[in-house]
Scaffold this motif. Sequence first.
Motif, PDB file in Angstrom:
ATOM      1  N   GLU A  86       1.003  -1.235   0.030  1.00 17.43           N
ATOM      2  CA  GLU A  86       0.149   0.093  -0.105  1.00 17.43           C
ATOM      3  C   GLU A  86       0.821   1.368  -0.150  1.00 17.43           C
ATOM      4  O   GLU A  86       0.522   2.170  -0.627  1.00 17.43           O
ATOM      5  CB  GLU A  86      -0.662   0.032   1.123  1.00 17.43           C
ATOM      6  CG  GLU A  86      -1.803  -0.857   1.229  1.00 17.43           C
ATOM      7  CD  GLU A  86      -2.693  -1.201   2.567  1.00 17.43           C
ATOM      8  OE1 GLU A  86      -4.044  -1.318   2.590  1.00 17.43           O
ATOM      9  OE2 GLU A  86      -2.117  -1.103   3.595  1.00 17.43           O
ATOM     10  N   ARG A  87       2.094   1.049   0.734  1.00 17.67           N
ATOM     11  CA  ARG A  87       2.731   2.596   0.712  1.00 17.67           C
ATOM     12  C   ARG A  87       3.480   2.592  -0.581  1.00 17.67           C
ATOM     13  O   ARG A  87       3.431   3.670  -1.149  1.00 17.67           O
ATOM     14  CB  ARG A  87       4.056   2.075   1.845  1.00 17.67           C
ATOM     15  CG  ARG A  87       5.007   3.320   1.990  1.00 17.67           C
ATOM     16  CD  ARG A  87       6.410   2.816   2.322  1.00 17.67           C
ATOM     17  NE  ARG A  87       6.790   1.696   1.151  1.00 17.67           N
ATOM     18  CZ  ARG A  87       8.052   1.356   1.256  1.00 17.67           C
ATOM     19  NH1 ARG A  87       8.878   1.624   2.115  1.00 17.67           N
ATOM     20  NH2 ARG A  87       8.389   0.605   0.125  1.00 17.67           N
ATOM     21  N   ASP A  88       3.961   1.522  -1.213  1.00 20.68           N
ATOM     22  CA  ASP A  88       4.490   1.734  -2.657  1.00 20.68           C
ATOM     23  C   ASP A  88       3.509   2.421  -3.438  1.00 20.68           C
ATOM     24  O   ASP A  88       3.724   3.354  -4.423  1.00 20.68           O
ATOM     25  CB  ASP A  88       5.065   0.435  -2.979  1.00 20.68           C
ATOM     26  CG  ASP A  88       6.159  -0.097  -2.263  1.00 20.68           C
ATOM     27  OD1 ASP A  88       6.804   0.452  -1.198  1.00 20.68           O
ATOM     28  OD2 ASP A  88       6.595  -1.114  -2.677  1.00 20.68           O
ATOM     29  N   TYR A  89       2.240   1.818  -3.540  1.00 21.34           N
ATOM     30  CA  TYR A  89       1.026   2.303  -4.232  1.00 21.34           C
ATOM     31  C   TYR A  89       0.845   4.068  -4.054  1.00 21.34           C
ATOM     32  O   TYR A  89       0.880   4.618  -5.170  1.00 21.34           O
ATOM     33  CB  TYR A  89      -0.330   1.441  -3.979  1.00 21.34           C
ATOM     34  CG  TYR A  89      -1.363   2.146  -4.969  1.00 21.34           C
ATOM     35  CD1 TYR A  89      -1.300   1.818  -6.258  1.00 21.34           C
ATOM     36  CD2 TYR A  89      -2.363   2.539  -4.188  1.00 21.34           C
ATOM     37  CE1 TYR A  89      -2.341   2.190  -6.913  1.00 21.34           C
ATOM     38  CE2 TYR A  89      -3.683   2.760  -5.000  1.00 21.34           C
ATOM     39  CZ  TYR A  89      -3.401   2.755  -6.463  1.00 21.34           C
ATOM     40  OH  TYR A  89      -4.537   3.060  -7.274  1.00 21.34           O
ATOM     41  N   VAL A 100      13.771   2.408  -1.621  1.00 22.74           N
ATOM     42  CA  VAL A 100      14.586   1.104  -1.639  1.00 22.74           C
ATOM     43  C   VAL A 100      14.107   0.516  -0.261  1.00 22.74           C
ATOM     44  O   VAL A 100      14.249   0.968   0.797  1.00 22.74           O
ATOM     45  CB  VAL A 100      15.887   1.123  -2.128  1.00 22.74           C
ATOM     46  CG1 VAL A 100      16.448  -0.083  -1.942  1.00 22.74           C
ATOM     47  CG2 VAL A 100      16.325   1.788  -3.344  1.00 22.74           C
ATOM     48  N   GLN A 101      13.828  -0.735  -0.569  1.00 24.56           N
ATOM     49  CA  GLN A 101      13.719  -1.650   1.054  1.00 24.56           C
ATOM     50  C   GLN A 101      14.999  -1.720   1.605  1.00 24.56           C
ATOM     51  O   GLN A 101      15.963  -1.861   1.118  1.00 24.56           O
ATOM     52  CB  GLN A 101      13.323  -2.961   0.665  1.00 24.56           C
ATOM     53  CG  GLN A 101      11.454  -3.400   0.075  1.00 24.56           C
ATOM     54  CD  GLN A 101      10.832  -3.070   1.177  1.00 24.56           C
ATOM     55  OE1 GLN A 101      11.199  -2.598   2.465  1.00 24.56           O
ATOM     56  NE2 GLN A 101       9.456  -3.347   0.680  1.00 24.56           N
ATOM     57  N   GLY A 102      14.822  -1.316   2.920  1.00 24.21           N
ATOM     58  CA  GLY A 102      15.893  -1.363   3.767  1.00 24.21           C
ATOM     59  C   GLY A 102      16.614   0.155   3.638  1.00 24.21           C
ATOM     60  O   GLY A 102      17.509   0.112   4.477  1.00 24.21           O
ATOM     61  N   HIS A 107       9.799   1.263   5.159  1.00 27.41           N
ATOM     62  CA  HIS A 107       8.684   1.144   5.681  1.00 27.41           C
ATOM     63  C   HIS A 107       8.949   0.515   7.223  1.00 27.41           C
ATOM     64  O   HIS A 107       9.545  -0.399   7.320  1.00 27.41           O
ATOM     65  CB  HIS A 107       7.834   0.524   4.967  1.00 27.41           C
ATOM     66  CG  HIS A 107       6.390   0.177   5.354  1.00 27.41           C
ATOM     67  ND1 HIS A 107       5.622   1.273   5.449  1.00 27.41           N
ATOM     68  CD2 HIS A 107       5.811  -1.021   6.029  1.00 27.41           C
ATOM     69  CE1 HIS A 107       4.609   0.719   6.101  1.00 27.41           C
ATOM     70  NE2 HIS A 107       4.604  -0.645   6.205  1.00 27.41           N
ATOM     71  N   VAL A 108       8.046   1.014   8.208  1.00 29.36           N
ATOM     72  CA  VAL A 108       8.198   0.381   9.442  1.00 29.36           C
ATOM     73  C   VAL A 108       6.596  -0.332   9.390  1.00 29.36           C
ATOM     74  O   VAL A 108       5.538   0.399   9.293  1.00 29.36           O
ATOM     75  CB  VAL A 108       8.055   1.413  10.745  1.00 29.36           C
ATOM     76  CG1 VAL A 108       7.915   0.715  12.019  1.00 29.36           C
ATOM     77  CG2 VAL A 108       9.451   2.158  10.657  1.00 29.36           C
ATOM     78  N   HIS A 109       6.669  -1.781   9.595  1.00 28.98           N
ATOM     79  CA  HIS A 109       5.347  -2.274   9.535  1.00 28.98           C
ATOM     80  C   HIS A 109       4.571  -2.016  10.758  1.00 28.98           C
ATOM     81  O   HIS A 109       4.895  -1.802  11.901  1.00 28.98           O
ATOM     82  CB  HIS A 109       5.848  -3.934   9.772  1.00 28.98           C
ATOM     83  CG  HIS A 109       4.631  -4.781   9.694  1.00 28.98           C
ATOM     84  ND1 HIS A 109       3.689  -5.115  10.538  1.00 28.98           N
ATOM     85  CD2 HIS A 109       4.140  -5.439   8.588  1.00 28.98           C
ATOM     86  CE1 HIS A 109       2.882  -5.850  10.365  1.00 28.98           C
ATOM     87  NE2 HIS A 109       2.901  -5.963   9.076  1.00 28.98           N
ATOM     88  N   PRO A 110       3.202  -1.928  10.268  1.00 27.30           N
ATOM     89  CA  PRO A 110       2.156  -1.523  11.477  1.00 27.30           C
ATOM     90  C   PRO A 110       2.427  -2.055  12.824  1.00 27.30           C
ATOM     91  O   PRO A 110       2.330  -1.548  14.036  1.00 27.30           O
ATOM     92  CB  PRO A 110       0.949  -1.663  10.952  1.00 27.30           C
ATOM     93  CG  PRO A 110       1.085  -1.416   9.443  1.00 27.30           C
ATOM     94  CD  PRO A 110       2.545  -2.356   9.474  1.00 27.30           C
ATOM     95  N   GLY A 111       2.678  -3.520  12.847  1.00 24.73           N
ATOM     96  CA  GLY A 111       2.757  -4.064  14.147  1.00 24.73           C
ATOM     97  C   GLY A 111       3.915  -3.605  15.205  1.00 24.73           C
ATOM     98  O   GLY A 111       3.894  -3.672  16.115  1.00 24.73           O
ATOM     99  N   MET A 112       4.833  -3.203  14.319  1.00 19.64           N
ATOM    100  CA  MET A 112       6.072  -2.588  15.173  1.00 19.64           C
ATOM    101  C   MET A 112       5.662  -1.260  15.765  1.00 19.64           C
ATOM    102  O   MET A 112       6.372  -0.737  16.868  1.00 19.64           O
ATOM    103  CB  MET A 112       7.320  -2.365  14.293  1.00 19.64           C
ATOM    104  CG  MET A 112       7.929  -3.575  13.479  1.00 19.64           C
ATOM    105  SD  MET A 112       8.550  -4.840  14.811  1.00 19.64           S
ATOM    106  CE  MET A 112       9.890  -3.765  15.228  1.00 19.64           C
TER     107      MET A 112
END
Length: 114
Positions: A86-89, A100-102, A107-112
């Motif tokens: 969703e973030r990429d979109y 770029v990933q990393g 992105h910080v995953h919502p669970g975090m």
Amino acid sequence: MDRMSAVKYAELGAFLRSRRERIRPADVGLPAGPRRRVPGLRREEVAHLAGASVDYYNELERGAGSQPSEQMIAALARALRLSADERDYLYRLADRPVPVQGGPASHVHPGMLD
């Protein structure tokens, strides 16, 4: 604003609205309150969580705002607890390069966030 930009910004606004409506206030540590007329978060709550003005966020949701910065897109993605896809979109809708990933804007995953 050319026609393509207008269409894309309208899509951006619709996407932001749909994601805002699916988040309950308790999901982000806000009290539900006795009188909520909208499903999910209020626009001003998302603006506050993203560090944006309410007027600016309202313009984005209406598809009438200027092109949001990469920092604002990242803040909105965090505030709306978007998945990586969703973030990429969201970045693509805003005509911004997808981080770029990393990388530093990763992105910080919502669970975090809990």
